[in-house]
Motif scaffolding. Structure first.
Motif, PDB file in Angstrom:
ATOM      1  N   LEU A 112       8.408  11.238 -21.904  1.00 49.15           N
ATOM      2  CA  LEU A 112       7.542  11.867 -20.622  1.00 49.15           C
ATOM      3  C   LEU A 112       6.421  12.781 -20.489  1.00 49.15           C
ATOM      4  O   LEU A 112       5.957  13.507 -18.960  1.00 49.15           O
ATOM      5  CB  LEU A 112       8.500  12.108 -19.290  1.00 49.15           C
ATOM      6  CG  LEU A 112       9.074  10.472 -19.158  1.00 49.15           C
ATOM      7  CD1 LEU A 112      10.123  10.865 -17.781  1.00 49.15           C
ATOM      8  CD2 LEU A 112       8.523   9.525 -18.569  1.00 49.15           C
ATOM      9  N   ASN A 171       3.679  13.870 -17.174  1.00 52.28           N
ATOM     10  CA  ASN A 171       3.747  15.025 -16.309  1.00 52.28           C
ATOM     11  C   ASN A 171       2.797  15.873 -16.463  1.00 52.28           C
ATOM     12  O   ASN A 171       1.901  16.258 -15.474  1.00 52.28           O
ATOM     13  CB  ASN A 171       4.899  15.280 -16.737  1.00 52.28           C
ATOM     14  CG  ASN A 171       5.970  14.437 -15.864  1.00 52.28           C
ATOM     15  OD1 ASN A 171       5.949  13.955 -15.597  1.00 52.28           O
ATOM     16  ND2 ASN A 171       7.137  15.303 -17.186  1.00 52.28           N
ATOM     17  N   SER A 224      -0.657  14.258 -15.535  1.00 56.12           N
ATOM     18  CA  SER A 224      -0.621  14.260 -13.328  1.00 56.12           C
ATOM     19  C   SER A 224      -1.049  15.361 -12.806  1.00 56.12           C
ATOM     20  O   SER A 224      -2.005  15.787 -12.044  1.00 56.12           O
ATOM     21  CB  SER A 224       0.613  14.453 -12.733  1.00 56.12           C
ATOM     22  OG  SER A 224       1.296  14.716 -13.470  1.00 56.12           O
ATOM     23  N   THR A 225      -0.840  16.519 -13.652  1.00 54.40           N
ATOM     24  CA  THR A 225      -1.777  17.591 -13.101  1.00 54.40           C
ATOM     25  C   THR A 225      -3.109  18.320 -13.756  1.00 54.40           C
ATOM     26  O   THR A 225      -3.864  17.830 -12.711  1.00 54.40           O
ATOM     27  CB  THR A 225      -1.697  18.701 -13.646  1.00 54.40           C
ATOM     28  OG1 THR A 225      -1.642  19.071 -15.751  1.00 54.40           O
ATOM     29  CG2 THR A 225       0.299  19.190 -14.252  1.00 54.40           C
ATOM     30  N   VAL A 259       4.144  20.450  -9.996  1.00 55.72           N
ATOM     31  CA  VAL A 259       4.647  20.107 -10.812  1.00 55.72           C
ATOM     32  C   VAL A 259       4.405  20.587 -12.403  1.00 55.72           C
ATOM     33  O   VAL A 259       5.324  21.348 -13.081  1.00 55.72           O
ATOM     34  CB  VAL A 259       3.527  18.745 -11.192  1.00 55.72           C
ATOM     35  CG1 VAL A 259       3.822  17.841 -12.822  1.00 55.72           C
ATOM     36  CG2 VAL A 259       3.727  17.713 -10.319  1.00 55.72           C
ATOM     37  N   SER A 260       3.688  21.980 -12.303  1.00 53.86           N
ATOM     38  CA  SER A 260       3.562  22.953 -13.344  1.00 53.86           C
ATOM     39  C   SER A 260       4.430  24.102 -13.133  1.00 53.86           C
ATOM     40  O   SER A 260       5.233  23.843 -14.590  1.00 53.86           O
ATOM     41  CB  SER A 260       2.168  23.418 -13.767  1.00 53.86           C
ATOM     42  OG  SER A 260       1.176  22.853 -13.675  1.00 53.86           O
ATOM     43  N   ARG A 295       7.903  21.770 -14.340  1.00 58.44           N
ATOM     44  CA  ARG A 295       8.747  21.721 -15.363  1.00 58.44           C
ATOM     45  C   ARG A 295       8.790  22.751 -16.208  1.00 58.44           C
ATOM     46  O   ARG A 295       9.387  23.330 -17.141  1.00 58.44           O
ATOM     47  CB  ARG A 295       7.903  20.656 -15.895  1.00 58.44           C
ATOM     48  CG  ARG A 295       6.309  20.809 -16.263  1.00 58.44           C
ATOM     49  CD  ARG A 295       6.055  19.719 -17.244  1.00 58.44           C
ATOM     50  NE  ARG A 295       5.595  19.235 -18.019  1.00 58.44           N
ATOM     51  CZ  ARG A 295       5.074  19.773 -18.866  1.00 58.44           C
ATOM     52  NH1 ARG A 295       4.464  20.805 -19.606  1.00 58.44           N
ATOM     53  NH2 ARG A 295       5.999  19.853 -20.305  1.00 58.44           N
ATOM     54  N   GLU A 301      11.766  16.713 -17.946  1.00 60.47           N
ATOM     55  CA  GLU A 301      10.666  15.888 -18.106  1.00 60.47           C
ATOM     56  C   GLU A 301      11.058  14.385 -17.271  1.00 60.47           C
ATOM     57  O   GLU A 301       9.947  14.167 -15.950  1.00 60.47           O
ATOM     58  CB  GLU A 301      10.071  15.496 -18.954  1.00 60.47           C
ATOM     59  CG  GLU A 301       9.977  16.508 -19.997  1.00 60.47           C
ATOM     60  CD  GLU A 301       8.368  17.212 -19.614  1.00 60.47           C
ATOM     61  OE1 GLU A 301       7.885  16.977 -18.970  1.00 60.47           O
ATOM     62  OE2 GLU A 301       7.951  18.330 -20.445  1.00 60.47           O
ATOM     63  N   VAL A 320      10.849  16.087 -13.156  1.00 62.31           N
ATOM     64  CA  VAL A 320       9.551  16.383 -12.515  1.00 62.31           C
ATOM     65  C   VAL A 320       8.702  14.854 -12.910  1.00 62.31           C
ATOM     66  O   VAL A 320       7.908  14.813 -11.578  1.00 62.31           O
ATOM     67  CB  VAL A 320       8.528  17.099 -13.503  1.00 62.31           C
ATOM     68  CG1 VAL A 320       6.866  16.863 -13.481  1.00 62.31           C
ATOM     69  CG2 VAL A 320       9.782  18.441 -13.318  1.00 62.31           C
ATOM     70  N   ALA A 321       8.574  14.256 -13.905  1.00 61.59           N
ATOM     71  CA  ALA A 321       7.866  12.458 -13.620  1.00 61.59           C
ATOM     72  C   ALA A 321       7.914  11.132 -11.886  1.00 61.59           C
ATOM     73  O   ALA A 321       7.255  10.917 -11.879  1.00 61.59           O
ATOM     74  CB  ALA A 321       8.671  11.556 -14.623  1.00 61.59           C
ATOM     75  N   TYR A 328       8.114  12.318  -9.145  1.00 60.64           N
ATOM     76  CA  TYR A 328       7.913  13.530  -8.428  1.00 60.64           C
ATOM     77  C   TYR A 328       6.522  13.047  -8.495  1.00 60.64           C
ATOM     78  O   TYR A 328       5.331  12.786  -7.482  1.00 60.64           O
ATOM     79  CB  TYR A 328       8.919  14.950  -8.186  1.00 60.64           C
ATOM     80  CG  TYR A 328       7.210  15.862  -7.352  1.00 60.64           C
ATOM     81  CD1 TYR A 328       7.415  15.625  -5.883  1.00 60.64           C
ATOM     82  CD2 TYR A 328       6.145  16.533  -7.866  1.00 60.64           C
ATOM     83  CE1 TYR A 328       6.803  16.050  -4.846  1.00 60.64           C
ATOM     84  CE2 TYR A 328       5.490  17.231  -7.195  1.00 60.64           C
ATOM     85  CZ  TYR A 328       5.553  17.071  -5.953  1.00 60.64           C
ATOM     86  OH  TYR A 328       5.123  18.463  -4.472  1.00 60.64           O
ATOM     87  N   ALA A 329       6.196  13.567  -9.461  1.00 59.82           N
ATOM     88  CA  ALA A 329       4.883  13.057  -9.700  1.00 59.82           C
ATOM     89  C   ALA A 329       3.793  11.554  -9.718  1.00 59.82           C
ATOM     90  O   ALA A 329       2.884  11.402  -8.901  1.00 59.82           O
ATOM     91  CB  ALA A 329       4.529  13.481 -11.527  1.00 59.82           C
TER      92      ALA A 329
END
Length: 447
Positions: free
Chosen positions: A365, A369, A372-373, A388-389, A392, A420, A423-424, A426-427
């Motif tokens: 993942l 992630n 995505s940023t 996100v940053s 994670r 990961e 966070v994934a 949410y992303a």
């Protein structure tokens, strides 16, 4: 090469090829050094470079802060139908000025406080001595490392991704050859690794600067009209990409301390290797983000949502490929990394497979992630990219680094896979929401 009318597939893969080569070779500076120093000086040399790793994370992240932050805004302005051309290069100028300021700060810190810095990162005894020796030649050229990252971002957004790649390749190839010559032929050991890296960075920077002599260059320095406002926008837009590398440095420090507390030097040597493999995986994710970002930013400014969705499709396919490749390689043949980076002892070969396999689960993942940023940045959603940053890179991972060893020491290696995964989720939710809201040609976008 028109971002708003050219064929998306051709544009994307042209940029992906260039960005992948550039991102991959950027990691060469630390990867090749660690491999050759490890072969020359054994596990202690590998562990010493693991201690130095956070310094690279900090320097590179500062270059990305200015480069990505400024170039995203520049590209979005280029895509606007009612754009004001005079504003575009003001952001380039602000990014250059910011880079000079940050490079000066890093130069002072590393030149005068290197010992304290390395001790803070976990160095002690022989590891501290080796790390200090490696940094001696690096101290002379600190700004070049930062400017390579900044310039590469602007070159990609100024439709010259090939030169960015050539610049990084030139320095990377010299670094590989120089490592062998200085470390083994001239018998310089870890000092030779630092010398090759320093010279390679200068070469990369000089090659990229030739862009400003070419006819395709549209970048120029001009007096900013609202320098503090523009600098603030650059920082906010680029902060998430900046924090990815900063977070890697922070996590490395935390891991170093926890590993030495619970598991010892052999485990730190293995971690030094897997964190460098993780750097490779991150570079693959960077390449997808850097290939997509100029295309998405310009089309977002032009309100062409269908072109953004098509770019996103190719980016997600790329992310899936890199995720599966690195995860399967790590699970199936974990010790291949060990033999590349050092002459291992029996103790290291015994503990390495478990460490590598556990940590490598995060590779499933990690590319998504990180991509995505870039996606959120390109859509001018810095808050989402920031969450996100930070989640994670510090909050979730930081908590787990301290909590998991309390249950069982080896659970430390599950920190990143769990991070990961959380966070994934949410992303993915944010990516679906923002993609559904993309403009299709009539909405107004405030830039």
């Amino acid at each position: 090469m028109n971002f708003t009318s050219g064929k998306i597939r051709s544009l994307y893969f042209k940029y992906l090829t260039a960005a992948f080569g550039s991102a991959l070779m950027t990691s060469v500076y630390s990867i090749v050094d660690m491999a050759m120093v490890g072969q020359y000086q054994g596990p202690e040399g590998t562990a010493a470079l693991a201690v130095v790793a956070p310094i690279w994370n900090i320097i590179y992240s500062l270059g990305l802060l200015m480069g990505i932050g400024g170039s995203v805004i520049l590209s979005t302005l280029k895509g606007k139908a009612d754009k004001k051309l005079e504003n575009e290069n003001e952001y380039f100028t602000v990014a250059v000025m910011g880079s000079l300021f940050l490079a000066a700060i890093m130069w002072i810190v590393i030149v005068f406080f290197d010992r304290e810095l390395l001790m803070f990162f976990g160095a002690q005894g022989q590891l501290l001595s080796l790390a200090e020796t490696y940094l001696i030649p690096i101290k002379f050229v600190i700004p070049s490392f930062l400017f390579v990252q900044m310039l590469a971002a602007f070159l990609r957004n100024d439709k010259n991704p090939t030169l960015a790649t050539i610049g990084v390749l030139s320095g990377g190839i010299f670094n590989m050859i120089g490592d062998y010559i200085f470390i083994f032929v001239f018998d310089m050991g870890i000092y030779g690794g630092g010398l090759a890296t320093a010279m390679g960075s200068v070469i990369s920077c000089l090659v990229m600067l030739t862009h400003f002599l070419s006819t395709r260059n549209s970048l120029s320095l001009m007096k900013p009209t609202k320098i503090f406002y523009q600098f603030n926008r650059v920082v906010i837009t680029g902060f998430s990409t900046f924090f990815i590398d900063i977070a890697m440095g922070i996590l490395t420090i935390l891991f170093n301390r926890q590993i030495m507390k619970y598991l010892g030097t052999n485990a730190l040597s293995v971690y030094g290797i897997i964190v460098n493999v993780s750097t490779f995986v991150q570079c693959c994710a960077y390449s997808v983000g850097q290939a997509s970002q100029p295309i998405i930013s310009v089309n977002y400014g032009a309100k062409l949502g269908h072109r953004i969705k098509e770019t996103l499709k190719y980016a997600l396919y790329s992310v899936m490929f890199f995720s599966l490749f690195w995860t399967l390689l790590s699970l199936l043949v974990p010790n291949i990394y060990i033999y590349i980076f050092m002459h291992p002892t029996k103790e290291i070969l015994k503990i390495a497979p478990t460490i590598i396999r556990c940590y490598a689960l995060s590779f499933l993942l990690l590319p998504f992630n990180i991509f995505s940023t870039y996606y959120f940045q390109a859509l001018l959603k810095p808050k989402s990219s920031f969450i996100v940053s930070v989640s994670r890179g510090m909050i979730i991972s930081g908590i787990l680094i301290y909590m998991l060893p309390l249950i069982q020491a080896n659970y430390l290696w599950l920190t990143m896979p769990i991070t990961e995964f959380i966070v994934a989720i949410y992303a993915i939710m944010l990516m679906i929401r923002y993609t559904r809201q993309l403009p299709n040609g009539h909405e107004t976008i405030d830039v």
